[in-house]
Structures are given as structure tokens and as C-alpha cells.
Design a protein around this motif. Structure first.
Motif, PDB file in Angstrom:
ATOM      1  N   THR A  48      37.887  56.550 108.742  1.00  0.00           N
ATOM      2  CA  THR A  48      38.583  55.335 109.163  1.00  0.00           C
ATOM      3  C   THR A  48      39.979  55.257 108.581  1.00  0.00           C
ATOM      4  O   THR A  48      40.797  54.481 109.066  1.00  0.00           O
ATOM      5  CB  THR A  48      37.786  54.069 108.796  1.00  0.00           C
ATOM      6  OG1 THR A  48      37.553  54.052 107.398  1.00  0.00           O
ATOM      7  CG2 THR A  48      36.462  54.027 109.540  1.00  0.00           C
ATOM      8  N   GLY A  49      40.294  56.038 107.546  1.00  0.00           N
ATOM      9  CA  GLY A  49      41.651  56.027 107.019  1.00  0.00           C
ATOM     10  C   GLY A  49      41.827  56.841 105.755  1.00  0.00           C
ATOM     11  O   GLY A  49      40.883  57.105 105.025  1.00  0.00           O
ATOM     12  N   LEU A  50      43.068  57.239 105.546  1.00  0.00           N
ATOM     13  CA  LEU A  50      43.522  57.891 104.311  1.00  0.00           C
ATOM     14  C   LEU A  50      44.696  57.066 103.810  1.00  0.00           C
ATOM     15  O   LEU A  50      45.605  56.758 104.585  1.00  0.00           O
ATOM     16  CB  LEU A  50      44.037  59.306 104.591  1.00  0.00           C
ATOM     17  CG  LEU A  50      43.045  60.397 104.905  1.00  0.00           C
ATOM     18  CD1 LEU A  50      43.783  61.637 105.398  1.00  0.00           C
ATOM     19  CD2 LEU A  50      42.238  60.744 103.675  1.00  0.00           C
ATOM     20  N   SER A  51      44.685  56.711 102.537  1.00  0.00           N
ATOM     21  CA  SER A  51      45.811  55.920 102.041  1.00  0.00           C
ATOM     22  C   SER A  51      46.082  56.216 100.578  1.00  0.00           C
ATOM     23  O   SER A  51      45.213  56.687  99.843  1.00  0.00           O
ATOM     24  CB  SER A  51      45.540  54.426 102.229  1.00  0.00           C
ATOM     25  OG  SER A  51      44.423  54.018 101.472  1.00  0.00           O
ATOM     26  N   ASN A  57      47.974  53.749  91.712  1.00  0.00           N
ATOM     27  CA  ASN A  57      47.989  55.212  91.673  1.00  0.00           C
ATOM     28  C   ASN A  57      46.619  55.747  92.103  1.00  0.00           C
ATOM     29  O   ASN A  57      45.910  56.401  91.346  1.00  0.00           O
ATOM     30  CB  ASN A  57      48.382  55.734  90.302  1.00  0.00           C
ATOM     31  CG  ASN A  57      48.740  57.207  90.331  1.00  0.00           C
ATOM     32  OD1 ASN A  57      49.011  57.787  91.383  1.00  0.00           O
ATOM     33  ND2 ASN A  57      48.744  57.830  89.164  1.00  0.00           N
ATOM     34  N   LEU A  58      46.263  55.447  93.378  1.00  0.00           N
ATOM     35  CA  LEU A  58      44.928  55.680  93.879  1.00  0.00           C
ATOM     36  C   LEU A  58      44.984  56.197  95.314  1.00  0.00           C
ATOM     37  O   LEU A  58      45.693  55.645  96.151  1.00  0.00           O
ATOM     38  CB  LEU A  58      44.170  54.346  93.849  1.00  0.00           C
ATOM     39  CG  LEU A  58      42.794  54.275  94.463  1.00  0.00           C
ATOM     40  CD1 LEU A  58      41.780  54.932  93.528  1.00  0.00           C
ATOM     41  CD2 LEU A  58      42.412  52.820  94.693  1.00  0.00           C
ATOM     42  N   ILE A  59      44.220  57.267  95.580  1.00  0.00           N
ATOM     43  CA  ILE A  59      44.043  57.776  96.937  1.00  0.00           C
ATOM     44  C   ILE A  59      42.675  57.296  97.412  1.00  0.00           C
ATOM     45  O   ILE A  59      41.682  57.403  96.685  1.00  0.00           O
ATOM     46  CB  ILE A  59      44.061  59.323  96.975  1.00  0.00           C
ATOM     47  CG1 ILE A  59      45.369  59.874  96.469  1.00  0.00           C
ATOM     48  CG2 ILE A  59      43.709  59.837  98.370  1.00  0.00           C
ATOM     49  CD1 ILE A  59      46.454  59.991  97.481  1.00  0.00           C
ATOM     50  N   GLU A  60      42.629  56.786  98.643  1.00  0.00           N
ATOM     51  CA  GLU A  60      41.356  56.360  99.227  1.00  0.00           C
ATOM     52  C   GLU A  60      41.110  57.129 100.511  1.00  0.00           C
ATOM     53  O   GLU A  60      41.973  57.186 101.385  1.00  0.00           O
ATOM     54  CB  GLU A  60      41.371  54.867  99.539  1.00  0.00           C
ATOM     55  CG  GLU A  60      40.087  54.390 100.185  1.00  0.00           C
ATOM     56  CD  GLU A  60      40.116  52.917 100.542  1.00  0.00           C
ATOM     57  OE1 GLU A  60      39.022  52.376 100.771  1.00  0.00           O
ATOM     58  OE2 GLU A  60      41.197  52.317 100.601  1.00  0.00           O
ATOM     59  N   ILE A  61      39.924  57.741 100.599  1.00  0.00           N
ATOM     60  CA  ILE A  61      39.454  58.374 101.824  1.00  0.00           C
ATOM     61  C   ILE A  61      38.340  57.455 102.321  1.00  0.00           C
ATOM     62  O   ILE A  61      37.258  57.399 101.738  1.00  0.00           O
ATOM     63  CB  ILE A  61      38.928  59.806 101.589  1.00  0.00           C
ATOM     64  CG1 ILE A  61      40.025  60.690 101.018  1.00  0.00           C
ATOM     65  CG2 ILE A  61      38.425  60.407 102.888  1.00  0.00           C
ATOM     66  CD1 ILE A  61      40.001  60.819  99.542  1.00  0.00           C
ATOM     67  N   ALA A  62      38.633  56.681 103.366  1.00  0.00           N
ATOM     68  CA  ALA A  62      37.689  55.679 103.860  1.00  0.00           C
ATOM     69  C   ALA A  62      36.942  56.219 105.071  1.00  0.00           C
ATOM     70  O   ALA A  62      37.547  56.756 105.993  1.00  0.00           O
ATOM     71  CB  ALA A  62      38.429  54.397 104.220  1.00  0.00           C
ATOM     72  N   THR A  63      35.616  56.074 105.037  1.00  0.00           N
ATOM     73  CA  THR A  63      34.777  56.444 106.174  1.00  0.00           C
ATOM     74  C   THR A  63      33.954  55.217 106.556  1.00  0.00           C
ATOM     75  O   THR A  63      33.962  54.207 105.845  1.00  0.00           O
ATOM     76  CB  THR A  63      33.832  57.620 105.847  1.00  0.00           C
ATOM     77  OG1 THR A  63      32.787  57.158 105.001  1.00  0.00           O
ATOM     78  CG2 THR A  63      34.577  58.777 105.199  1.00  0.00           C
ATOM     79  N   GLU A  64      33.235  55.332 107.658  1.00  0.00           N
ATOM     80  CA  GLU A  64      32.389  54.219 108.077  1.00  0.00           C
ATOM     81  C   GLU A  64      31.259  53.956 107.088  1.00  0.00           C
ATOM     82  O   GLU A  64      30.709  52.868 107.056  1.00  0.00           O
ATOM     83  CB  GLU A  64      31.822  54.477 109.469  1.00  0.00           C
ATOM     84  CG  GLU A  64      32.881  54.402 110.548  1.00  0.00           C
ATOM     85  CD  GLU A  64      32.319  54.622 111.945  1.00  0.00           C
ATOM     86  OE1 GLU A  64      31.166  55.087 112.084  1.00  0.00           O
ATOM     87  OE2 GLU A  64      33.058  54.337 112.897  1.00  0.00           O
ATOM     88  N   GLU A  65      30.909  54.957 106.264  1.00  0.00           N
ATOM     89  CA  GLU A  65      29.770  54.811 105.357  1.00  0.00           C
ATOM     90  C   GLU A  65      30.160  54.694 103.887  1.00  0.00           C
ATOM     91  O   GLU A  65      29.508  53.976 103.135  1.00  0.00           O
ATOM     92  CB  GLU A  65      28.807  55.981 105.539  1.00  0.00           C
ATOM     93  CG  GLU A  65      28.202  56.012 106.931  1.00  0.00           C
ATOM     94  CD  GLU A  65      27.281  57.190 107.140  1.00  0.00           C
ATOM     95  OE1 GLU A  65      26.617  57.620 106.180  1.00  0.00           O
ATOM     96  OE2 GLU A  65      27.240  57.692 108.273  1.00  0.00           O
ATOM     97  N   VAL A  66      31.179  55.427 103.451  1.00  0.00           N
ATOM     98  CA  VAL A  66      31.558  55.417 102.031  1.00  0.00           C
ATOM     99  C   VAL A  66      33.079  55.451 101.900  1.00  0.00           C
ATOM    100  O   VAL A  66      33.785  55.896 102.803  1.00  0.00           O
ATOM    101  CB  VAL A  66      30.963  56.625 101.251  1.00  0.00           C
ATOM    102  CG1 VAL A  66      29.463  56.596 101.221  1.00  0.00           C
ATOM    103  CG2 VAL A  66      31.464  57.933 101.806  1.00  0.00           C
ATOM    104  N   ASP A  67      33.548  54.987 100.761  1.00  0.00           N
ATOM    105  CA  ASP A  67      34.950  55.144 100.384  1.00  0.00           C
ATOM    106  C   ASP A  67      34.980  56.090  99.197  1.00  0.00           C
ATOM    107  O   ASP A  67      34.301  55.860  98.197  1.00  0.00           O
ATOM    108  CB  ASP A  67      35.582  53.818  99.984  1.00  0.00           C
ATOM    109  CG  ASP A  67      35.882  52.927 101.170  1.00  0.00           C
ATOM    110  OD1 ASP A  67      35.801  53.410 102.315  1.00  0.00           O
ATOM    111  OD2 ASP A  67      36.185  51.749 100.955  1.00  0.00           O
ATOM    112  N   HIS A  68      35.753  57.157  99.320  1.00  0.00           N
ATOM    113  CA  HIS A  68      35.902  58.118  98.231  1.00  0.00           C
ATOM    114  C   HIS A  68      37.266  57.853  97.600  1.00  0.00           C
ATOM    115  O   HIS A  68      38.284  57.892  98.294  1.00  0.00           O
ATOM    116  CB  HIS A  68      35.819  59.544  98.784  1.00  0.00           C
ATOM    117  CG  HIS A  68      35.901  60.594  97.723  1.00  0.00           C
ATOM    118  ND1 HIS A  68      34.823  60.930  96.939  1.00  0.00           N
ATOM    119  CD2 HIS A  68      36.929  61.377  97.324  1.00  0.00           C
ATOM    120  CE1 HIS A  68      35.190  61.892  96.095  1.00  0.00           C
ATOM    121  NE2 HIS A  68      36.461  62.172  96.309  1.00  0.00           N
TER     122      HIS A  68
END
Length: 111
Positions: A48-51, A57-68
């Protein structure tokens, strides 16, 4: 495909730009490191997104099920070509590599 390192000053604008075009892509997230070995954190999840949040100072890899989340990233490498972004590799403060592989889901034949 070409892999290149993103300059820290590019992180937020780069992820803001590419995240808009990632709808419908699937993502696998692998974490590798000497102390960890290789671990699959997520496989074939809908992205759902990369930000990048410069304040935290944080990278978020967002999916429909989990946020990494990757806190305090040291380096970011991207692998892309004319078709777009294929992989992102983030080096965390402990020297572990967070490898995000993007795939386009296969279309099923119509019945």
C-alpha cells in the motif's frame, strides 16, 4: 537493471514519487544479517505504500496486512529500470539488510 545508492537528501521525495505508482504490486520483505541469518518477514503481500519520515528518521513499508518499519536507516539502495522499481535494500543501524522485492501479480486467465 541498475542499482544505485540514494543520497539521504533524496529519500523522502524519492519514496513519495515512486509510492504513487506501486498500486497493485506485491512485496516480499527479507531481513539478512550476520547475527540473524536470512529471515522472510513477509511474502507476496499487497503493497500500500513506501515512505520515509525525516522527523522520526523512519522508513515504512506498508502492506494490507503488516507495516514493516526500519528505524534510523543508514543507507538505501534501489534497483530500477525503465519498467520502474524492482527492489529496495535498506541498511539498518545494526548493519542488517532489509530487502524489499516488488512483484507484479500474475494475471489469471479469464474463464
Amino acid at each position: 537493471m541498475a542499482t544505485h545508492k540514494l543520497d539521504h537528501s533524496q529519500w523522502q521525495t524519492y519514496f513519495d514519487r515512486v509510492s504513487r505508482g506501486l498500486g497493485g504490486r506485491q512485496v516480499s520483505i527479507e531481513v539478512t544479517g550476520l547475527a540473524l541469518g536470512d529471515q522472510i518477514e513477509a511474502d507476496a503481500l499487497s503493497l500500500t505504500g513506501l515512505s520515509y519520515d525525516p522527523k522520526d528518521n523512519l522508513i515504512e513499508i506498508a502492506t494490507e496486512e503488516v507495516d514493516h518499519l526500519v528505524r534510523q536507516p543508514r543507507e538505501i539502495y534501489v534497483e530500477e529500470d525503465v519498467e520502474g522499481l524492482h527492489n529496495v535494500e535498506i541498511v539498518d543501524p545494526d548493519g542488517n539488510h532489509q530487502i524489499i522485492r516488488l512483484q507484479t501479480p500474475l494475471a489469471l486467465p479469464a474463464h
